[in-house]
Design a protein around this motif. Structure first.
Motif, PDB file in Angstrom:
ATOM      1  N   PRO A 149      -1.646   6.630   5.472  1.00  0.00           N
ATOM      2  CA  PRO A 149      -0.557   7.310   4.754  1.00  0.00           C
ATOM      3  C   PRO A 149       0.334   6.351   3.964  1.00  0.00           C
ATOM      4  O   PRO A 149       0.791   6.686   2.858  1.00  0.00           O
ATOM      5  N   ALA A 150       0.577   5.154   4.487  1.00  0.00           N
ATOM      6  CA  ALA A 150       1.468   4.205   3.806  1.00  0.00           C
ATOM      7  C   ALA A 150       0.897   3.708   2.485  1.00  0.00           C
ATOM      8  O   ALA A 150       1.644   3.200   1.637  1.00  0.00           O
ATOM      9  N   TYR A 151      -0.420   3.873   2.289  1.00  0.00           N
ATOM     10  CA  TYR A 151      -1.006   3.404   1.024  1.00  0.00           C
ATOM     11  C   TYR A 151      -0.537   4.239  -0.164  1.00  0.00           C
ATOM     12  O   TYR A 151      -0.607   3.779  -1.310  1.00  0.00           O
ATOM     13  N   MET A 152      -0.044   5.444   0.080  1.00  0.00           N
ATOM     14  CA  MET A 152       0.444   6.287  -1.020  1.00  0.00           C
ATOM     15  C   MET A 152       1.496   5.558  -1.857  1.00  0.00           C
ATOM     16  O   MET A 152       1.598   5.770  -3.065  1.00  0.00           O
ATOM     17  N   ALA A 153       2.292   4.702  -1.225  1.00  0.00           N
ATOM     18  CA  ALA A 153       3.331   3.962  -1.948  1.00  0.00           C
ATOM     19  C   ALA A 153       2.788   2.715  -2.630  1.00  0.00           C
ATOM     20  O   ALA A 153       3.526   2.054  -3.374  1.00  0.00           O
ATOM     21  N   LYS A 154       1.508   2.398  -2.397  1.00  0.00           N
ATOM     22  CA  LYS A 154       0.943   1.163  -2.929  1.00  0.00           C
ATOM     23  C   LYS A 154      -0.151   1.386  -3.965  1.00  0.00           C
ATOM     24  O   LYS A 154      -0.631   0.426  -4.580  1.00  0.00           O
ATOM     25  N   LYS A 155      -0.549   2.633  -4.162  1.00  0.00           N
ATOM     26  CA  LYS A 155      -1.552   2.901  -5.184  1.00  0.00           C
ATOM     27  C   LYS A 155      -0.940   2.706  -6.561  1.00  0.00           C
ATOM     28  O   LYS A 155       0.284   2.670  -6.729  1.00  0.00           O
ATOM     29  N   PRO A 161      -4.806  10.318  -7.508  1.00  0.00           N
ATOM     30  CA  PRO A 161      -5.125   9.881  -6.139  1.00  0.00           C
ATOM     31  C   PRO A 161      -5.370   8.375  -6.095  1.00  0.00           C
ATOM     32  O   PRO A 161      -5.665   7.738  -7.109  1.00  0.00           O
ATOM     33  N   GLY A 162      -5.263   7.820  -4.891  1.00  0.00           N
ATOM     34  CA  GLY A 162      -5.567   6.413  -4.689  1.00  0.00           C
ATOM     35  C   GLY A 162      -6.919   6.223  -4.030  1.00  0.00           C
ATOM     36  O   GLY A 162      -7.519   7.171  -3.515  1.00  0.00           O
ATOM     37  N   VAL A 163      -7.400   4.989  -4.024  1.00  0.00           N
ATOM     38  CA  VAL A 163      -8.691   4.676  -3.420  1.00  0.00           C
ATOM     39  C   VAL A 163      -8.528   4.322  -1.942  1.00  0.00           C
ATOM     40  O   VAL A 163      -9.134   4.939  -1.077  1.00  0.00           O
ATOM     41  N   GLY A 164      -7.680   3.336  -1.636  1.00  0.00           N
ATOM     42  CA  GLY A 164      -7.512   2.943  -0.237  1.00  0.00           C
ATOM     43  C   GLY A 164      -8.831   2.527   0.385  1.00  0.00           C
ATOM     44  O   GLY A 164      -9.563   1.710  -0.158  1.00  0.00           O
ATOM     45  N   ASN A 165      -9.164   3.102   1.559  1.00  0.00           N
ATOM     46  CA  ASN A 165     -10.453   2.806   2.200  1.00  0.00           C
ATOM     47  C   ASN A 165     -11.617   3.227   1.321  1.00  0.00           C
ATOM     48  O   ASN A 165     -12.557   2.461   1.107  1.00  0.00           O
ATOM     49  N   ASP A 208      -3.671  -1.397   4.607  1.00  0.00           N
ATOM     50  CA  ASP A 208      -2.664  -1.518   3.561  1.00  0.00           C
ATOM     51  C   ASP A 208      -1.692  -2.660   3.848  1.00  0.00           C
ATOM     52  O   ASP A 208      -0.837  -2.970   3.019  1.00  0.00           O
ATOM     53  N   LEU A 209      -1.809  -3.302   5.024  1.00  0.00           N
ATOM     54  CA  LEU A 209      -0.973  -4.447   5.364  1.00  0.00           C
ATOM     55  C   LEU A 209      -1.554  -5.759   4.841  1.00  0.00           C
ATOM     56  O   LEU A 209      -0.878  -6.790   4.879  1.00  0.00           O
ATOM     57  N   LEU A 210      -2.798  -5.724   4.360  1.00  0.00           N
ATOM     58  CA  LEU A 210      -3.438  -6.922   3.824  1.00  0.00           C
ATOM     59  C   LEU A 210      -3.385  -6.889   2.294  1.00  0.00           C
ATOM     60  O   LEU A 210      -4.023  -6.034   1.668  1.00  0.00           O
ATOM     61  N   PRO A 211      -2.629  -7.808   1.670  1.00  0.00           N
ATOM     62  CA  PRO A 211      -2.484  -7.777   0.204  1.00  0.00           C
ATOM     63  C   PRO A 211      -3.808  -7.814  -0.546  1.00  0.00           C
ATOM     64  O   PRO A 211      -3.953  -7.157  -1.585  1.00  0.00           O
ATOM     65  N   VAL A 214      -5.248  -4.312  -0.656  1.00  0.00           N
ATOM     66  CA  VAL A 214      -4.498  -3.469  -1.596  1.00  0.00           C
ATOM     67  C   VAL A 214      -4.855  -3.826  -3.033  1.00  0.00           C
ATOM     68  O   VAL A 214      -5.071  -2.945  -3.872  1.00  0.00           O
ATOM     69  N   ARG A 215      -4.950  -5.116  -3.342  1.00  0.00           N
ATOM     70  CA  ARG A 215      -5.300  -5.538  -4.700  1.00  0.00           C
ATOM     71  C   ARG A 215      -6.681  -5.026  -5.090  1.00  0.00           C
ATOM     72  O   ARG A 215      -6.890  -4.585  -6.231  1.00  0.00           O
ATOM     73  N   LEU A 216      -7.619  -5.075  -4.155  1.00  0.00           N
ATOM     74  CA  LEU A 216      -8.967  -4.601  -4.455  1.00  0.00           C
ATOM     75  C   LEU A 216      -8.972  -3.103  -4.725  1.00  0.00           C
ATOM     76  O   LEU A 216      -9.563  -2.638  -5.711  1.00  0.00           O
TER      77      LEU A 216
END
Length: 236
Positions: A149-155, A161-165, A208-211, A214-216
């Motif tokens: 869920p926290a990845y929503m702020a990092k996409k 939508p975001g990719v995340g996993n 999402d805690l690993l930069p 997230v960059r990938l």
């Protein structure tokens, strides 16, 4: 660093016709059958309730079928409608072992099937892929996302939508189109290629805690948008 969160999996659906309650329950049973392979925490599912005691009264599934008592409760709360607007299930666990599953009618928005687990480091990326594949096969969704869920702020894009996993798109996607992807998994149903799962990280669970993770994922999102492959929420 905190433990890695299992991804929240959300499928967005535009069914050509409203499914019956019976069809909805059959779909959920097929979906849960794959989730149960994640381990004992996901073996039993109960109807939601106003309290833990109330929820634990009604286990949802018995030997492959929805239990009669739980079905009676659903029919009563559904007030005689043929299609349920909201089916909520819970794995009977608390805190970091809890998981919820929702099947929601979206009105003007897409219908959604949402699986929200908490923490379990034993789950592998391939096990998440199996659940996403099953969701794609059951519901023919317009999109499936899988990320904490926290990845929503990092996409990258607020309106997409975001990719995340991983991200499922109902079309063929090639390595040439998305060279940044860790893997591309074709989803096959009845010998037809119905879509592709784009995986960001393959050698470990995405965090999402690993930069670098997230960059990938962000780079894949940019690549998809550059090729008009990542739809806006408004177009789903």
């Amino acid at each position: 660093m905190k433990r890695t969160l299992l991804p929240e999996i959300t499928a967005l659906i535009r069914p050509p016709i409203d499914p019956s309650l019976q069809d909805q329950l059959i779909q959920l049973r097929r979906f849960i059958h794959v989730i149960q392979a994640w381990g004992p925490l996901f073996s039993k599912w109960y109807l939601g309730g106003d309290s833990k005691e109330e929820a634990l009264r009604y286990e949802a599934f018995g030997e492959g079928e929805f239990k009669a008592a739980a079905l009676a409760v659903l029919r009563a709360t559904n007030r005689g409608k043929e299609t349920a607007c909201d089916i909520g299930l819970w794995n009977g666990q608390d805190g970091s072992q809890a998981a919820g599953l929702k099947y929601l009618m979206g009105g003007l928005r897409p219908w959604t099937v949402n699986l929200r687990p908490r923490v379990d480091p034993a789950i592998t990326t391939s096990q998440v892929v199996s659940v996403v594949e099953q969701a794609a096969s059951i519901w023919s969704p317009t999109l499936i996302t899988a990320h904490p869920p926290a990845y929503m702020a990092k996409k990258v894009f607020r309106d997409r939508p975001g990719v995340g996993n991983m991200l499922y798109l109902p079309r063929a996607v090639t390595e040439r189109e998305v060279p940044e992807a860790g893997a591309l998994v074709p989803v096959i149903r009845e010998r037809c290629h119905i879509g592709t799962i784009i995986i960001s990280v393959v050698d470990q669970m995405f965090s999402d805690l690993l930069p670098e993770h997230v960059r990938l994922a962000n780079s894949i999102e940019v690549r998809l948008v550059d090729q008009d492959l990542l739809p806006r929420y408004a177009d789903l």
